[in-house]
Design a protein around this motif. Structure first.
Motif, PDB file in Angstrom:
ATOM      1  N   ASP A 117       0.801  -1.191  -0.132  1.00 57.16           N
ATOM      2  CA  ASP A 117      -0.105  -0.019  -0.155  1.00 57.16           C
ATOM      3  C   ASP A 117       0.703   1.373  -0.005  1.00 57.16           C
ATOM      4  O   ASP A 117       0.606   2.306  -0.683  1.00 57.16           O
ATOM      5  CB  ASP A 117      -0.761   0.174   1.135  1.00 57.16           C
ATOM      6  CG  ASP A 117      -2.192   0.677   1.182  1.00 57.16           C
ATOM      7  OD1 ASP A 117      -2.657   0.995  -0.141  1.00 57.16           O
ATOM      8  OD2 ASP A 117      -2.689   1.366   2.118  1.00 57.16           O
ATOM      9  N   ASP A 124      -4.295  -5.689  -7.471  1.00 58.73           N
ATOM     10  CA  ASP A 124      -4.915  -5.507  -6.059  1.00 58.73           C
ATOM     11  C   ASP A 124      -5.512  -6.844  -5.681  1.00 58.73           C
ATOM     12  O   ASP A 124      -6.130  -7.005  -4.620  1.00 58.73           O
ATOM     13  CB  ASP A 124      -6.017  -4.346  -6.243  1.00 58.73           C
ATOM     14  CG  ASP A 124      -4.939  -2.955  -6.276  1.00 58.73           C
ATOM     15  OD1 ASP A 124      -3.827  -3.008  -6.185  1.00 58.73           O
ATOM     16  OD2 ASP A 124      -5.620  -1.851  -6.615  1.00 58.73           O
ATOM     17  N   LYS A 162      -3.389  -7.603   1.216  1.00 59.99           N
ATOM     18  CA  LYS A 162      -3.944  -6.255   1.559  1.00 59.99           C
ATOM     19  C   LYS A 162      -3.645  -5.605   2.917  1.00 59.99           C
ATOM     20  O   LYS A 162      -3.061  -6.458   3.810  1.00 59.99           O
ATOM     21  CB  LYS A 162      -5.564  -6.527   1.927  1.00 59.99           C
ATOM     22  CG  LYS A 162      -6.336  -7.278   0.664  1.00 59.99           C
ATOM     23  CD  LYS A 162      -6.471  -6.229  -0.617  1.00 59.99           C
ATOM     24  CE  LYS A 162      -7.257  -6.861  -1.685  1.00 59.99           C
ATOM     25  NZ  LYS A 162      -6.832  -8.288  -2.209  1.00 59.99           N
ATOM     26  N   PRO A 163      -3.788  -4.540   2.903  1.00 60.58           N
ATOM     27  CA  PRO A 163      -3.333  -3.515   4.381  1.00 60.58           C
ATOM     28  C   PRO A 163      -3.889  -4.241   5.624  1.00 60.58           C
ATOM     29  O   PRO A 163      -5.082  -4.795   5.402  1.00 60.58           O
ATOM     30  CB  PRO A 163      -3.598  -2.164   4.264  1.00 60.58           C
ATOM     31  CG  PRO A 163      -3.737  -1.870   2.653  1.00 60.58           C
ATOM     32  CD  PRO A 163      -4.169  -3.209   1.981  1.00 60.58           C
TER      33      PRO A 163
END
Length: 412
Positions: A184, A311, A316-317
């Protein structure tokens, strides 16, 4: 740091996030008795759940990353702030400013060149005026690099072998995944530089974090994505070395350490990082493929159609590996240098645990504990935006060795 009485010794900001929980857990298990820790973030409910899961009776502080007054209260309440909330360029500016103004020491995990540069420009003189030690990059970015050179230089100086010249960090072995937070942060910086040519040049400069770029020596082109021959670095190395994904940030931190120390490593100190892909006859092919892969990732994240695909598959964060995977990770980094007297030296930084999670939780937690408990052992400083080596130095080396990391230096 200010001598004002504070309610807490350490505040963990972002304590309900994946890495924040790991850091809080590490402190719960390893902080010396009497260390006053608080958990902070934007959700009281989630922070309370973390507190209950850890079985601790720590205070909970609620402050959103965009709520400057609330962050100022957090900073004023504690001696040290640990923050794991990124991308730091998006969520970290107000908190670091609050700490600099309050005389509160600060540590984070950033690997973002542009955020670190802005923090230096905005906060260095303010932090010097309050005595705050603002220490970016206290995890896998960039403690192994910064402390690896630190102990290497110390050994060379102790032996009277001159100063460092060509110095290369080689990731000898590593097992672990890239974190969603790192991805990210990469996205955010790519979006930023895409819109501003001046920022692209700044991010690409080898001295982008130096206190005075004009005062840096002209050592020619310094390429963070070059393919290197192992034998040219040290006779014992074999094969072709690939670019290391974190080199473009770590190298700038190490160069800032050198400049903050009035170029104590040497005015001819050239620093780079690379990654071993083995010594087989195929190593040139593997190294070149690695270089292409890193370039493809950057290009892919820069173009909307391919970013959409990436993505969906990249971490993912807030996501991270299982405990089993974290515990099975490891890293070994070997540094090689030639001194001005012609001697060869090497240092090693080695740890068990996933580099970006388990090992990082140790490094970040011990950085904060050094600021709280080892004041007399810290390098002399009036404060400012510093680096792990210049802010924490031997105090952190001692702590990390006690925590199980190998940090050594010797003549080859």
């Amino acid at each position: 740091m200010s001598e004002l009485v504070r309610d807490h010794d350490i505040v963990v900001y972002g304590a309900s996030g994946f890495v924040g929980v790991l850091v809080a857990k590490y402190l719960a298990e390893h902080a010396p008795a009497g260390t006053r820790v608080a958990l902070a973030g934007r959700s009281e409910t989630k922070l309370t759940e973390v507190k209950q899961r850890l079985g601790v009776d720590w205070p909970v502080l609620v402050a959103d990353a965009t709520d400057a007054p609330a962050l100022e209260k957090v900073a004023a309440s504690t001696r040290v702030v640990i923050t794991t909330v990124g991308p730091y360029a998006k969520f970290g500016k107000d908190l670091v400013r609050a700490c600099a103004a309050a005389g509160t020491d600060y540590v984070d995990l950033t690997g973002e060149v542009l955020f670190a540069r802005q923090s230096i420009d905005d906060n260095h003189e303010l932090a010097r005026s309050t005595g705050a030690r603002i220490v970016h990059s206290c995890g896998f970015d960039s403690i192994p690099s910064d402390l690896g050179v630190h102990v290497l230089d110390q050994q060379v100086k102790a032996d009277g072998a001159g100063e460092l010249t060509d110095t290369t960090l080689v990731v000898t072995s590593m097992r672990g995944g890239m974190s969603g937070g790192t991805i990210d942060s990469m996205r955010h910086q790519l979006d930023t530089v895409k819109q501003d040519r001046k920022l692209r040049r700044l991010a690409a400069s080898p001295y982008s974090l130096s206190p005075d770029r004009a005062a840096e020596p002209d050592l020619g082109r310094q390429d963070d994505v070059a393919l290197l021959r192992g034998e040219e670095i040290n006779p014992r190395l074999r094969g072709t070395l690939a670019p290391f994904v974190m080199a473009s940030y770590n190298t700038r931190v190490v160069r800032r350490s050198n400049a903050l120390r009035e170029w104590a490593y040497g005015r001819q100190f050239r620093y780079r990082e690379a990654m071993s892909v083995g010594a087989s006859p195929l190593s040139p092919v593997i190294a070149f493929a690695t270089k292409l892969g890193l370039g493809a990732l950057i290009v892919g994240l820069s173009i909307p159609p391919t970013r959409f695909v990436l993505d969906r598959v990249l971490p993912k964060p807030g996501e991270g590996p299982s405990e089993r995977s974290r515990n099975s990770g490891h890293f070994t980094m070997d540094l090689f240098t030639t001194t001005t007297t012609g001697e060869r030296y090497t240092s090693r930084v080695k740890a068990k645990g996933d580099p970006g999670y388990a090992a990082t939780a140790i490094m970040l937690g011990e950085s904060a504990l050094a600021l709280v408990h080892d004041r007399d052992a810290l390098p002399p400083s009036e404060g400012g935006v510093l680096t792990p080596a210049t802010a924490l130095g031997d105090a952190l080396v001692t702590r990390l060795r006690a925590a199980g990391l190998e940090i050594t230096a010797r003549k080859c």
